[in-house]
Design an enzyme around this catalytic site. Structure first.
Site, PDB file in Angstrom:
ATOM      1  N   ASP A  72       0.908  -0.266  -6.940  1.00 33.86           N
ATOM      2  CA  ASP A  72      -0.153  -0.281  -7.952  1.00 33.86           C
ATOM      3  C   ASP A  72      -0.066   0.914  -8.890  1.00 33.86           C
ATOM      4  O   ASP A  72       0.708   1.865  -8.654  1.00 33.86           O
ATOM      5  CB  ASP A  72      -1.536  -0.329  -7.275  1.00 33.86           C
ATOM      6  CG  ASP A  72      -1.635   0.584  -6.056  1.00 33.86           C
ATOM      7  OD1 ASP A  72      -0.823   1.523  -5.942  1.00 33.86           O
ATOM      8  OD2 ASP A  72      -2.525   0.370  -5.227  1.00 33.86           O
ATOM      9  N   ASP A 141     -12.957   0.589   2.486  1.00 30.92           N
ATOM     10  CA  ASP A 141     -13.617  -0.714   2.322  1.00 30.92           C
ATOM     11  C   ASP A 141     -12.675  -1.877   2.652  1.00 30.92           C
ATOM     12  O   ASP A 141     -12.978  -3.029   2.370  1.00 30.92           O
ATOM     13  CB  ASP A 141     -14.160  -0.863   0.894  1.00 30.92           C
ATOM     14  CG  ASP A 141     -13.057  -0.776  -0.168  1.00 30.92           C
ATOM     15  OD1 ASP A 141     -11.871  -0.583   0.196  1.00 30.92           O
ATOM     16  OD2 ASP A 141     -13.382  -0.907  -1.368  1.00 30.92           O
ATOM     17  N   HIS A 143      -9.582  -2.365   1.401  1.00 28.95           N
ATOM     18  CA  HIS A 143      -8.645  -2.831   0.365  1.00 28.95           C
ATOM     19  C   HIS A 143      -7.205  -2.485   0.722  1.00 28.95           C
ATOM     20  O   HIS A 143      -6.946  -1.485   1.385  1.00 28.95           O
ATOM     21  CB  HIS A 143      -9.040  -2.328  -1.028  1.00 28.95           C
ATOM     22  CG  HIS A 143      -8.815  -0.882  -1.318  1.00 28.95           C
ATOM     23  ND1 HIS A 143      -9.832   0.032  -1.463  1.00 28.95           N
ATOM     24  CD2 HIS A 143      -7.674  -0.179  -1.535  1.00 28.95           C
ATOM     25  CE1 HIS A 143      -9.328   1.210  -1.744  1.00 28.95           C
ATOM     26  NE2 HIS A 143      -8.014   1.118  -1.795  1.00 28.95           N
ATOM     27  N   GLU A 148      -9.413  -5.166  -3.972  1.00 25.75           N
ATOM     28  CA  GLU A 148     -10.729  -4.782  -3.476  1.00 25.75           C
ATOM     29  C   GLU A 148     -11.399  -5.961  -2.746  1.00 25.75           C
ATOM     30  O   GLU A 148     -10.949  -7.108  -2.877  1.00 25.75           O
ATOM     31  CB  GLU A 148     -11.594  -4.357  -4.672  1.00 25.75           C
ATOM     32  CG  GLU A 148     -11.085  -3.108  -5.390  1.00 25.75           C
ATOM     33  CD  GLU A 148     -11.438  -1.813  -4.662  1.00 25.75           C
ATOM     34  OE1 GLU A 148     -11.541  -1.827  -3.415  1.00 25.75           O
ATOM     35  OE2 GLU A 148     -11.604  -0.780  -5.332  1.00 25.75           O
TER      36      GLU A 148
HETATM   37  C1  GLP Z   1      -5.733   3.850  -3.038  1.00 28.44           C
HETATM   38  C2  GLP Z   1      -4.415   3.114  -3.108  1.00 28.44           C
HETATM   39  C3  GLP Z   1      -4.136   2.366  -1.847  1.00 28.44           C
HETATM   40  C4  GLP Z   1      -4.329   3.283  -0.650  1.00 28.44           C
HETATM   41  C5  GLP Z   1      -5.758   3.735  -0.596  1.00 28.44           C
HETATM   42  C6  GLP Z   1      -6.068   4.637   0.583  1.00 28.44           C
HETATM   43  O1  GLP Z   1      -6.819   3.087  -3.378  1.00 28.44           O
HETATM   44  N1  GLP Z   1      -4.366   2.196  -4.200  1.00 28.44           N
HETATM   45  O2  GLP Z   1      -2.818   1.844  -1.891  1.00 28.44           O
HETATM   46  O3  GLP Z   1      -3.984   2.605   0.513  1.00 28.44           O
HETATM   47  O4  GLP Z   1      -6.004   4.468  -1.788  1.00 28.44           O
HETATM   48  O5  GLP Z   1      -5.716   5.942   0.287  1.00 28.44           O
HETATM   49  P1  GLP Z   1      -5.742   7.163   1.285  1.00 28.44           P
HETATM   50  O6  GLP Z   1      -4.498   7.055   2.058  1.00 28.44           O
HETATM   51  O7  GLP Z   1      -5.750   8.358   0.400  1.00 28.44           O
HETATM   52  O8  GLP Z   1      -6.957   7.023   2.102  1.00 28.44           O
END
Ligand code: GLP
Length: 267
Positions: A72, A141, A143, A148
């Site tokens: 992404d 959440d 995702h 989402e």
């Molecule tokens: C973002 C990314 C996701 C990732 C998520 C969790 O939203 N787009 O790909 O998995 O954050 O991030 P973290 O590892 O910092 O909790």
């Protein structure tokens, strides 16, 4: 689904890096037959990237014939923007290993034609046949990538709007200022992730415990996009103890027992 429960975040990072290295080595990639690796951003994979760099520097693995697709990107952020996922990947991984620039793929956050950019990304993935291993994280959440809650479980790469919860969580990368977090993103779809031959998700900390509960013990539901992993023939979740806080004791014991003898080792 495999659930690999480690004691600590550091152990998750080592396990995941060893697994990626093992998959690449076993594949014996060549220029004609590259290993196609899906990658993610966020805090969780940072330890895995650091370990992969160590394995590379120890001469145990080469990324010369590895092709990557990131999940992404924020809309409106260019590759030189420090908060962009282009920048993150370059700084934390790509510039430290021998992956050719031409093998690296990320969605273009500066595109004006979202539909074309997203279709192009899907076509590019297809041109390699498949993604052999997609490595991801999970939001609190539930995702995955930027899909989402409420995302179609068969979605393809497209533009999405972030929820208030994700904007708040990701604001830590923007100096704590929620208004600086872009609210629109480009993301691979859940269908895109599910098409990969294998999907490995990294889950760390008690903030992710509810999401892990829904992923492992809940029913498949678009309000917890991560639960779709139950439908994948080769899904792996690598987590630490704090992330299991909302799992039943029996669930934890069951997965620990069956994983006891399966730690991958690279030669
Ligand atoms: C973002 C990314 C996701 C990732 C998520 C969790 O939203 N787009 O790909 O998995 O954050 O991030 P973290 O590892 O910092 O909790």
């Amino acid at each position: 689904m495999r659930l690999i429960i480690n004691n600590t975040y550091q152990e998750i990072s080592v396990w995941a890096a060893n697994y990626v290295a093992y998959r690449i080595k076993n594949f014996r990639p060549s220029a004609q037959k590259p290993f196609v690796l899906g990658l993610c951003t966020g805090s969780t994979p940072l330890g895995m990237y650091a370990e992969l760099i160590k394995i590379y520097k120890a001469g145990k693995i080469s990324f010369e014939n590895v092709v990557t697709f990131n999940m992404d990107e924020y809309l409106g952020l260019g590759p030189n923007d420090e908060q962009s996922y282009h920048y993150f990947m370059h700084e934390n991984f790509f510039r430290h290993v021998n992956i050719p620039q031409a093998n690296i793929h990320l969605l273009n956050g500066l595109t004006k034609d979202y539909t074309k950019e997203c279709q192009h990304y899907e076509d590019l993935i297809k041109s390699y046949g498949t993604i052999h291993l997609f490595v991801g994280g999970v939001g609190s959440d539930g995702h995955i990538a930027f899909n989402e809650p409420g995302s179609s479980l068969t979605s393809r790469t497209r533009v999405k709007t972030l929820t208030a919860e994700t904007i708040a969580a990701n604001s830590r990368f923007f100096g704590g200022n929620k208004s600086k977090v872009p609210n629109s993103v480009l993301t691979v779809g859940i269908g895109t992730i599910m098409d990969a031959e294998e999907v490995m998700l990294l889950v760390s900390g008690d903030k992710k415990a509810r999401a892990l509960h829904h992923a492992v013990e809940g029913s498949i539901n678009h309000m917890w996009p991560v639960s779709i992993l139950q439908m994948h023939p080769h899904g792996i979740i690598v987590c630490d103890e704090p992330a299991t806080n909302e799992l039943k004791a029996d669930t934890v014991r069951y997965f620990k027992e069956i994983e006891q003898q399966r730690m991958p080792k690279i030669k």
